[in-house]
Design an enzyme around this catalytic site. Structure first.
Site, mmCIF file in Angstrom:
data_model
loop_
_atom_site.group_PDB
_atom_site.id
_atom_site.type_symbol
_atom_site.label_atom_id
_atom_site.label_comp_id
_atom_site.label_asym_id
_atom_site.label_seq_id
_atom_site.Cartn_x
_atom_site.Cartn_y
_atom_site.Cartn_z
ATOM 1 N NE ARG A 1 13.024 127.045 -10.044
ATOM 2 C CZ ARG A 1 13.706 126.107 -9.382
ATOM 3 N NH1 ARG A 1 13.429 124.837 -9.579
ATOM 4 N NH2 ARG A 1 14.655 126.430 -8.535
ATOM 5 C CD GLU B 1 6.767 124.522 -7.476
ATOM 6 O OE1 GLU B 1 7.579 124.569 -6.534
ATOM 7 O OE2 GLU B 1 7.061 124.108 -8.598
ATOM 8 C CG HIS C 1 9.960 121.848 -6.299
ATOM 9 N ND1 HIS C 1 9.893 123.142 -6.736
ATOM 10 C CD2 HIS C 1 11.234 121.449 -6.538
ATOM 11 C CE1 HIS C 1 11.068 123.522 -7.207
ATOM 12 N NE2 HIS C 1 11.896 122.505 -7.102
HETATM 13 C C1 8YV Z 1 14.840 122.770 -4.283
HETATM 14 C C2 8YV Z 1 15.397 123.269 -6.694
HETATM 15 O O1 8YV Z 1 13.828 121.882 -4.032
HETATM 16 O O2 8YV Z 1 17.678 123.616 -6.297
HETATM 17 C C3 8YV Z 1 16.678 123.973 -6.907
HETATM 18 O O3 8YV Z 1 16.712 124.909 -7.709
HETATM 19 O O4 8YV Z 1 14.465 123.465 -7.378
HETATM 20 C C4 8YV Z 1 15.282 122.289 -5.621
HETATM 21 O O5 8YV Z 1 16.444 121.567 -5.463
HETATM 22 C C5 8YV Z 1 14.228 124.118 -4.137
HETATM 23 O O6 8YV Z 1 15.123 125.108 -4.431
HETATM 24 C C6 8YV Z 1 13.679 124.320 -2.738
HETATM 25 O O7 8YV Z 1 14.691 124.373 -1.803
#
Ligand code: 8YV
Length: 324
Positions: free
Chosen positions: A237, A266, A285
């Protein structure tokens, strides 16, 4: 009568159908400030909530008096007020296993791209700069046999260690709250304190979730302890790394380069200094963003919601204490 749910992310047709079989579905296009009124309206009747992104805090939850289950299409859940969900005995479901290998591939890609300057030199080729045999100004640095330091030894950290150890003959260091004997046995990984990890890693790979303990865990002081040849990779993160401190460290040569899949904000601001630095690989991301894995995550989240609303949860619950 079928329970009412709110879906706030577009799903593949077959998964949407599966939801329709079990629930009366109100679909909205994300949780944004633009559709706020529509979201609050839909929440009034909602017993279930499924989607990804957006902030689900106490105030948001106050608009959902009938809510019984929440299912996020992600492994991370830092955008949820888990304490409030737990207080209201609402299970929060997530997708912790399906994306592991794909995110580990993203981390490996960032290491390779940053070290070998893949994006930068590919752009130079496209710009017509490859006019004669290349010299040192096109060279990168090796990945194989370098030391990888993993900060956050969860499932993804393990999958990364596996790639680094078997694929790239890299010594593996890790820092984690607990010992991971399986990593030590299988990948010869060595657990160390954060200062040692910072000082000895050629690649510092950050795969931590975001919470009060991890916020700005890598800041000016920590960056100063890294090798000047080190490359920082963040695919956990954004706010785990203090971005202002990182920008300064990249500018003044405290560290060599960075590969970033996540940012403090983001989408990252188009005028962020990070985007004009040749020694930064910036991705939008994409950690889990393959067709196969995004489908798997959505399918898992649908199953999770059905399980939670039928009182049949066996796995994937962030706050299992509410199930008792
Ligand atoms: C996704 C992520 O891109 O699962 C997570 O926590 O960071 C990623 O797999 C994000 O959640 C957006 O859908």
């Amino acid at each position: 009568m079928k329970p009412s749910i709110v879906l706030y992310k577009k799903l593949p047709a077959d998964l949407r159908q599966r939801l329709d079989q079990h629930f009366t579905v109100t679909e909205i296009d994300g949780l944004t400030s633009e559709n706020h009124a529509q979201v609050l309206d839909a929440l009034q009747q909602a017993e279930g909530l499924i989607g990804s992104g957006g902030k689900v805090d106490k105030e948001f939850l106050a608009h959902a008096p009938r809510l019984r289950a929440v299912s996020t299409i992600s492994v991370g859940y830092d955008n949820f007020d888990v304490d409030e969900l737990t207080r209201r005995k609402i299970p929060l479901m997530h997708t912790p296993t399906v994306l592991t290998e794909t995110v580990a591939d993203t981390l490996m890609s960032l290491m390779l791209a940053s070290a070998r300057r893949i994006v930068e030199v590919a752009e130079r080729v496209k710009a017509g700069e490859w006019q004669s045999s290349i010299g040192p100004d096109w060279y990168g640095v090796d990945v194989h046999h370098k030391t990888i330091g993993i900060l956050g030894m969860g499932r993804i950290g393990m999958a990364l260690a596996q790639r680094a150890h078997f694929g790239f003959s890299m010594p593996v260091l890790y820092n984690a709250r607990r010992e991971h004997l399986d990593a030590e046995k299988r990948f010869n990984a060595r657990r160390c304190d954060l200062d040692t990890l910072l000082a000895e890693s050629d690649f510092l790979c950050v795969i931590l979730p975001m919470n009060d303990e991890t916020y700005h865990m890598i800041s000016r002081e920590q960056l100063a302890k890294m090798k000047s040849s080190a490359i920082l990779i963040n695919a956990g993160r954004g706010p785990v790394v203090d971005e202002e401190a990182l920008i300064a460290a990249l500018k003044d040569g405290t560290i060599h380069a960075a590969g970033l899949d996540v940012f403090e904000q983001e989408p990252v601001a188009v005028d962020s200094p990070l985007l004009s630095m040749p020694n930064v690989v910036a991705l939008p991301h994409i950690g889990s963003a393959t067709h196969e894995t995004r489908y798997g995550m959505a399918a898992c989240a649908v199953d999770n919601l059905i399980a939670a609303l039928t009182g049949d949860v066996k796995e994937n619950c962030v706050n299992p204490q509410v199930l008792k």
